[in-house]
Design a protein around this motif. Structure first.
Motif, PDB file in Angstrom:
ATOM      1  N   ASP A  29      67.751  17.790  25.018  1.00  0.00           N
ATOM      2  CA  ASP A  29      67.277  18.217  23.698  1.00  0.00           C
ATOM      3  C   ASP A  29      67.580  17.190  22.618  1.00  0.00           C
ATOM      4  OD1 ASP A  29      66.183  20.912  24.184  1.00  0.00           O
ATOM      5  OD2 ASP A  29      68.242  21.382  24.791  1.00  0.00           O
ATOM      6  N   PHE A  30      68.410  16.217  22.929  1.00  0.00           N
ATOM      7  CA  PHE A  30      68.828  15.262  21.908  1.00  0.00           C
ATOM      8  C   PHE A  30      68.473  13.813  22.226  1.00  0.00           C
ATOM      9  CE2 PHE A  30      71.556  18.930  21.256  1.00  0.00           C
ATOM     10  CZ  PHE A  30      71.519  19.075  19.881  1.00  0.00           C
ATOM     11  N   ALA A  31      68.179  13.491  23.460  1.00  0.00           N
ATOM     12  CA  ALA A  31      67.892  12.102  23.815  1.00  0.00           C
ATOM     13  C   ALA A  31      67.068  12.043  25.094  1.00  0.00           C
ATOM     14  CB  ALA A  31      69.187  11.307  23.982  1.00  0.00           C
ATOM     15  N   ASP A  32      66.305  10.957  25.231  1.00  0.00           N
ATOM     16  CA  ASP A  32      65.437  10.767  26.388  1.00  0.00           C
ATOM     17  C   ASP A  32      65.765   9.454  27.078  1.00  0.00           C
ATOM     18  OD1 ASP A  32      63.126  12.924  25.963  1.00  0.00           O
ATOM     19  OD2 ASP A  32      63.642  12.076  24.014  1.00  0.00           O
ATOM     20  N   PRO A  33      65.884   9.445  28.413  1.00  0.00           N
ATOM     21  CA  PRO A  33      66.084   8.178  29.123  1.00  0.00           C
ATOM     22  C   PRO A  33      64.843   7.303  29.009  1.00  0.00           C
ATOM     23  CG  PRO A  33      65.760   9.984  30.673  1.00  0.00           C
ATOM     24  CD  PRO A  33      65.866  10.601  29.320  1.00  0.00           C
ATOM     25  N   ALA A  71      67.095   7.110  24.184  1.00  0.00           N
ATOM     26  CA  ALA A  71      66.483   7.104  22.857  1.00  0.00           C
ATOM     27  C   ALA A  71      66.730   8.459  22.210  1.00  0.00           C
ATOM     28  CB  ALA A  71      64.981   6.826  22.964  1.00  0.00           C
ATOM     29  N   GLN A  72      67.397   8.448  21.069  1.00  0.00           N
ATOM     30  CA  GLN A  72      67.785   9.702  20.434  1.00  0.00           C
ATOM     31  C   GLN A  72      66.620  10.325  19.661  1.00  0.00           C
ATOM     32  OE1 GLN A  72      71.590  10.068  18.502  1.00  0.00           O
ATOM     33  NE2 GLN A  72      72.395   8.253  19.536  1.00  0.00           N
ATOM     34  N   GLY A 107      69.769  13.151  10.175  1.00  0.00           N
ATOM     35  CA  GLY A 107      68.516  13.623  10.747  1.00  0.00           C
ATOM     36  C   GLY A 107      68.636  14.173  12.150  1.00  0.00           C
ATOM     37  N   THR A 108      69.711  13.795  12.872  1.00  0.00           N
ATOM     38  CA  THR A 108      69.935  14.359  14.202  1.00  0.00           C
ATOM     39  C   THR A 108      70.190  15.856  14.107  1.00  0.00           C
ATOM     40  OG1 THR A 108      70.989  12.236  14.753  1.00  0.00           O
ATOM     41  CG2 THR A 108      71.192  14.011  16.367  1.00  0.00           C
ATOM     42  N   PHE A 109      70.832  16.290  13.035  1.00  0.00           N
ATOM     43  CA  PHE A 109      71.065  17.719  12.799  1.00  0.00           C
ATOM     44  C   PHE A 109      69.807  18.390  12.253  1.00  0.00           C
ATOM     45  CE2 PHE A 109      75.194  15.735  12.740  1.00  0.00           C
ATOM     46  CZ  PHE A 109      76.016  16.643  13.387  1.00  0.00           C
ATOM     47  N   GLN A 110      69.025  17.640  11.487  1.00  0.00           N
ATOM     48  CA  GLN A 110      67.842  18.231  10.873  1.00  0.00           C
ATOM     49  C   GLN A 110      66.795  18.639  11.905  1.00  0.00           C
ATOM     50  OE1 GLN A 110      67.435  14.929   7.760  1.00  0.00           O
ATOM     51  NE2 GLN A 110      66.765  16.728   6.593  1.00  0.00           N
ATOM     52  N   ARG A 158      74.779  24.073  16.537  1.00  0.00           N
ATOM     53  CA  ARG A 158      76.200  24.336  16.834  1.00  0.00           C
ATOM     54  C   ARG A 158      76.702  23.435  17.957  1.00  0.00           C
ATOM     55  NH1 ARG A 158      74.597  29.801  15.487  1.00  0.00           N
ATOM     56  NH2 ARG A 158      73.988  30.190  17.649  1.00  0.00           N
ATOM     57  N   LYS A 159      75.866  23.183  18.955  1.00  0.00           N
ATOM     58  CA  LYS A 159      76.253  22.299  20.052  1.00  0.00           C
ATOM     59  C   LYS A 159      76.522  20.894  19.535  1.00  0.00           C
ATOM     60  CE  LYS A 159      74.695  20.694  24.613  1.00  0.00           C
ATOM     61  NZ  LYS A 159      73.624  20.781  25.646  1.00  0.00           N
ATOM     62  N   LEU A 160      75.658  20.427  18.635  1.00  0.00           N
ATOM     63  CA  LEU A 160      75.829  19.089  18.067  1.00  0.00           C
ATOM     64  C   LEU A 160      77.057  19.023  17.159  1.00  0.00           C
ATOM     65  CD1 LEU A 160      74.671  16.233  17.821  1.00  0.00           C
ATOM     66  CD2 LEU A 160      73.221  17.058  15.951  1.00  0.00           C
ATOM     67  N   VAL A 161      77.312  20.077  16.418  1.00  0.00           N
ATOM     68  CA  VAL A 161      78.511  20.123  15.579  1.00  0.00           C
ATOM     69  C   VAL A 161      79.757  20.013  16.446  1.00  0.00           C
ATOM     70  CG1 VAL A 161      79.922  21.605  14.105  1.00  0.00           C
ATOM     71  CG2 VAL A 161      77.476  21.383  13.656  1.00  0.00           C
TER      72      VAL A 161
END
Length: 474
Positions: free
Chosen positions: A19-23, A74-75, A189-192, A204-207
């Motif tokens: 959900d946050f990055a792609d290989p 890539a985030q 922007g990663t949180f946005q 919450r996972k990212l926090v």
């Protein structure tokens, strides 16, 4: 490759999941010509023993480092760009290549790229970086580090042998791939992005991930979002104050260009002030002056408010977040006082005298106008040595009545490590500067004759300035 004892891999980004990055895969470049290798930064993460061939393999072909990420990531992120929300963002020409611990401090650091090829987030771009853009970033990161600004470090620059077409500079132009070393590439922007997707569980996972890796002392608090916002405010206050003391204009203070740990990174249309001018802009397209020098604290605070909104939708009480945001002004004012006093080579007192000194310094810079350039002012008055300042080439200006308040405040201050004035750097008539004309003068022989002598000379000067100033980031 031979593994140094100081090389401590710690790849943590994969734990966040898809959900946050792609290989992704790096581009296959036609050639690799090493143009810049930051040996001091490499030593800090145990990679200084690499041969030239190994360096190109890891930072040009992006063969995995031992025990590190198996594939670059890539985030994903969103962001406000000039205060307009853009969901069509993400690492479009870069990726996180490795994560490792810093020798001595054990901080987790990222090795991340710029110009390494297309990703799922490249949109219509080619995923490349111009060589001029790479040179400009190496110069910016080096100069900011010398001036005590928390910043990413330009780790590697390799020319890649492709001809790029760009609308804002003569084309075709040469290409490069840059690697930077930074504390974090988790952006506001990663949180946005998960907030915009209405996924409070992912926020919450990212926090939790961010607190665990970067602020472990705040783990276990009743309101993790407010705790993380507090740390972000503190880091942003220190960073913005350091920019202001350095006379630096970032140029593009979008929420995707600010990271959660408070380092400056991703240098595009930056500028250093020639002289005091709150309306000075770095980006030619910033017609309204939104990110002008004097409005940078306002821009950063606006970005923090957007970050707070992500924590709000993830369950943090609004009053707690507002209370944290309300503290930013005081954090910034103290950080600015510390930054300016530090740049003047004086001891921070923690009382009203610091604020008076800062006010007098900015007043003097403003009154001096075009006669007093920003960087020479701090150079002349370093460690509060009035005799040295008055005997220098700008001494006649400093004798004028408009400098009386500043001279009085400096005379009452205590020098910090005055032995630094014994460095040969301070026997020069003028300090190292990085104004736009000099950047263009550094680039011209590279572009015209592939002559890098002036670039390497400039980097040596910047390193001399760093050792002479003796400033610690933050």
């Amino acid at each position: 490759m031979p593994v140094s004892p100081n090389y401590v891999p710690d790849p943590r980004l994969p734990a966040l999941g898809g959900d946050f990055a792609d290989p992704v895969r790096a581009a296959d470049f036609p050639e690799l010509r090493l143009r810049w290798r930051n040996t001091r930064a490499a030593a800090s993460v145990g990679l200084d023993d690499l041969t030239a061939q190994e360096w190109s393999a890891h930072f040009g072909r992006f063969e995995p480092l031992p025990g590190n990420l198996e594939a670059p990531l890539a985030q994903r992120y969103h962001g406000h760009q000039f205060r307009v929300y853009n969901p069509d963002l993400g690492d479009g020409r870069g990726f996180t290549f490795a994560q490792l611990r810093e020798a001595g401090s054990s901080r987790l650091l990222d090795l991340a790229t710029k110009g390494s090829g297309v990703t799922p987030w490249s949109r219509s771009g080619d995923g490349r970086l111009t060589l001029k853009g790479g040179v400009r970033e190496v110069l910016a990161a080096g100069m900011l580090e010398a001036l005590g600004v928390p910043t990413s470090r330009a780790f590697s620059l390799l020319e890649t042998g492709e001809a790029l077409v760009r609308q804002d500079e003569p084309s075709p132009t040469r290409s490069a791939v840059l690697v930077r070393l930074s504390h974090s590439h988790i952006r506001y922007g990663t949180f946005q992005r998960p907030a915009a997707l209405e996924r409070p569980d992912l926020v919450r996972k990212l926090v939790d991930y961010t607190l665990d890796l970067y602020f472990p002392g705040r783990m276990g608090e009743a309101d993790p979002g407010a705790a993380l916002l507090d740390e972000a405010c503190r880091g942003a206050a220190r960073l913005t104050a350091a920019w202001m003391a350095a006379g630096f204009v970032h140029g593009v203070l979008n929420t995707d260009n600010m990271n959660i740990t408070g380092e400056s990174f991703d240098y595009g249309p930056y500028r250093f002030l020639p002289h005091s001018d709150p309306n000075f802009v770095a980006a030619y397209f910033d017609h309204a002056g939104l990110y002008s020098f004097g409005r940078q604290p306002e821009a950063v605070f606006w970005n923090l408010r957007q970050l707070a909104g992500c924590f709000l939708m993830a369950g943090s009480p609004e009053d707690a977040l507002v209370e944290v945001l309300n503290g930013f002004g005081d954090l910034y004012r103290e950080a600015l006082a510390r930054a300016v006093v530090r740049r003047l080579g004086l001891s921070f007192q923690g009382d009203g005298s610091d604020a008076r000194l800062v006010s007098a310094a900015f007043g003097a810079l403003s009154a001096g106008g075009a006669e007093i350039r920003w960087e020479p002012f701090f150079f002349d008055w370093f460690c509060g040595d009035e005799a040295r300042a008055l005997a220098g080439p700008r001494g006649e200006v400093y004798r004028r009545p408009m400098f009386e308040d500043f001279r009085r405040e400096v005379a009452a201050a205590e020098p910090d490590r005055p032995e630094r004035l014994d460095h040969p750097y301070f026997r020069r008539e003028a300090p190292t500067e990085l104004l736009i004309d000099r950047i263009e003068a550094i680039w011209a022989p590279i572009s015209g004759a592939d002559d890098w002598a002036i670039f390497y000379s400039a980097m040596s000067e910047i390193e001399e300035a760093r050792t002479a100033w003796g400033l610690q980031p933050g």
